[in-house]
Design an enzyme around this catalytic site. Structure first.
Site, PDB file in Angstrom:
ATOM      1  N   ARG A 184       0.843  -1.196   0.000  1.00 54.59           N
ATOM      2  CA  ARG A 184       0.000   0.000   0.000  1.00 54.59           C
ATOM      3  C   ARG A 184       0.880   1.249   0.000  1.00 54.59           C
ATOM      4  NH1 ARG A 184      -4.711  -1.386   4.515  1.00 54.59           N
ATOM      5  NH2 ARG A 184      -5.473  -3.306   3.526  1.00 54.59           N
ATOM      6  N   SER A 186      -7.941  -1.509   0.962  1.00 49.03           N
ATOM      7  CA  SER A 186      -8.911  -1.771   2.022  1.00 49.03           C
ATOM      8  C   SER A 186      -9.644  -0.501   2.438  1.00 49.03           C
ATOM      9  CB  SER A 186      -8.203  -2.428   3.212  1.00 49.03           C
ATOM     10  OG  SER A 186      -9.132  -2.917   4.143  1.00 49.03           O
TER      11      SER A 186
END
Length: 238
Positions: free
Chosen positions: A36, A136
């Protein structure tokens, strides 16, 4: 011996891989939830390409034959999702993947990816793994976050041994392979696109599939949706 002029020879055409020189980019260490970073980092030159090539190298080194079975690709639809999917397909083709499943509109939740890997057939087309494009709960957008993770043939996230191998390869990468002329796939509607080499020696299929079908089918074997609906429809239920 005489020289052979191959200038006009028929070759791989749109399936011809190009080897692109690159250098390692620091910080591409995936965790349990993948890699990420800020979206702009992923959009920077060679960032996504380096990571995906390193992943393919590690996957092949782990014993997976990526020319057999199918690679599944999907994500949560955040900014840069569509462009990343096209890039992964082009790198996948260059590395030997011959069959892809892509969630319609590039969408597929992590549970749906897991279900699709485990449940969708036929056996000879079973997915050997999947790239999931998600960060997410992190916000998406050009100024926010993007993410990528790999799930294995059992539907679960890549084990530490594989993610460590991917990271190690990102620190030493010197080039990546990509089929630059491979056509962009319309992922807005379901269907199969088949791309053949100019000389007819190879072909690649990309199938855009329902983002929910396999997951819903699996859930129907666990829950009695008819009974749940009947309960919710009762006048005395609140």
């Amino acid at each position: 011996t005489g020289k052979v002029d191959l200038t006009d020879a028929v070759g791989l055409g749109e399936l011809k891989p190009t080897i692109v020189s690159t250098t390692p980019i620091a910080g591409q260490k995936p965790g349990t939830s993948g890699l990420r970073k800020k979206t702009k980092e992923f959009m920077a030159e060679n960032y996504l390409e380096n990571f995906v090539q390193s992943a393919f190298d590690a996957i092949k080194e782990s014993g997976t034959t990526i020319s057999e079975g199918t690679l599944l690709i999907g994500g949560d639809g955040r900014y840069f999702n569509g462009e990343a999917i096209q890039t992964i397909i082009k790198i996948g083709v260059a590395n030997g993947v011959t069959r892809f499943w892509v969630g319609q509109d590039g969408l597929m939740s992590t549970p749906a990816v897991s279900a699709t890997i485990r449940e969708r057939g036929p056996v000879w087309q079973k997915a050997f793994g999947a790239f999931i494009l998600t960060a997410s709960h992190n916000p998406g957008g050009p100024e926010e976050d993007f993410g990528i993770k790999y799930n294995c043939e059992n539907g679960g996230p890549a084990p530490d041994k594989l993610t460590e191998s991917i990271y190690e390869k990102t620190t030493t990468i010197k080039n990546y392979k990509i089929c630059k002329e491979f056509p962009a796939i319309d992922i807005s509607k379901t269907g199969i696109t088949t791309v053949a080499s100019a000389d007819g020696s190879a072909q690649v299929s990309v199938e855009v599939i329902s983002s929910t079908e396999s997951h819903v089918s699996l859930l129907k074997t666990i829950f009695d949706f008819g009974a749940i609906k009947a309960l919710l429809d009762r006048s005395d239920f609140s």
